[in-house]
Scaffold this active site. Structure first.
Site, mmCIF file in Angstrom:
data_model
loop_
_atom_site.group_PDB
_atom_site.id
_atom_site.type_symbol
_atom_site.label_atom_id
_atom_site.label_comp_id
_atom_site.label_asym_id
_atom_site.label_seq_id
_atom_site.Cartn_x
_atom_site.Cartn_y
_atom_site.Cartn_z
ATOM 1 N N CYS A 1 1.063 -1.000 0.015
ATOM 2 C CA CYS A 1 -0.035 0.085 0.206
ATOM 3 C C CYS A 1 0.909 1.154 0.059
ATOM 4 O O CYS A 1 1.674 1.404 0.913
ATOM 5 C CB CYS A 1 -0.849 0.159 1.161
ATOM 6 N N CYS B 1 -7.915 -6.222 -9.530
ATOM 7 C CA CYS B 1 -7.538 -5.178 -10.407
ATOM 8 C C CYS B 1 -7.023 -4.076 -9.510
ATOM 9 O O CYS B 1 -7.864 -3.260 -8.947
ATOM 10 C CB CYS B 1 -8.635 -4.928 -11.403
ATOM 11 N N CYS C 1 -7.182 -0.851 1.446
ATOM 12 C CA CYS C 1 -6.354 -1.252 2.616
ATOM 13 C C CYS C 1 -6.899 -1.250 3.896
ATOM 14 O O CYS C 1 -7.734 -0.335 4.254
ATOM 15 C CB CYS C 1 -5.007 -0.370 2.450
#
Length: 185
Positions: free
Chosen positions: A79, A152, A129
């Site tokens: 992330c 994706c 996240c």
């Protein structure tokens, strides 16, 4: 109450698509439930305008233009907002011809949350996240075994950490390198 809010209330307790996908529901979109919270000002300093748009405003980058779309190096995708969260590994990456980096699995299902997304007049499952609620992308049930899933994910929501220095070839820049190209808001 708007139609979207009413629809969200109805589906929140029984998210049909999440049940069908076999995924758990839940979201850290409510910042009170997030484990890590950054101020908007702090994020605007840390992220490029595109990274901010994608991760904080649920935006998307242009198809086939993301830094990691054609990326082949071996390593871990994290992330970009909270670099301690590893999202995907290069071993699960595949070319979906969709224009965005695609993975058939995440490192750990606890690193992401799934939320119903009814934007643009369609129903999709948003991936965020689990620690900071940064928008990562969407998941679809249309890809390879062993999972049948296509995660994706926008390149702009990812940072790449190569496995070793020999794998750090072209196109494998890390988060600090991306910061040098940051445009002022």
């Amino acid at each position: 109450m708007s139609a979207f809010n009413l629809l969200h209330l109805v589906t929140k307790s029984q998210p049909v698509a999440l049940r069908a996908c076999g995924l758990r529901s839940g979201s850290c979109r409510d910042k009170k439930n997030c484990k890590v919270v950054f101020s908007q000002q702090e994020l605007r300093k840390q992220l490029t305008p595109l990274q901010f748009h994608v991760t904080q405003e649920k935006g998307t980058e242009s198809a086939f233009e993301g830094e990691y779309t054609y990326h082949k190096a071996h390593g871990i995708y994290k992330c970009v907002v909270y670099l301690f969260v590893s999202v995907c590994m290069s071993e699960t990456k595949f070319d979906s011809n969709s224009g965005w980096p695609s993975f058939y699995d995440v490192i750990n299902s606890d690193t992401v949350t799934f939320t119903d997304d009814y934007s643009y007049g369609m129903h999709r499952i948003e991936i965020s996240c689990s620690q900071c609620a940064a928008h990562l992308g969407h998941i679809f049930d249309d890809r390879p075994r062993p999972t049948g899933k296509r995660y994706c994910i926008n390149s702009a929501s990812l940072s790449f950490e190569p496995v070793d220095e020999d794998s750090a070839g072209e196109g494998s820049s890390s988060f600090p390198a991306a910061q040098t190209d940051k445009a002022e808001l």
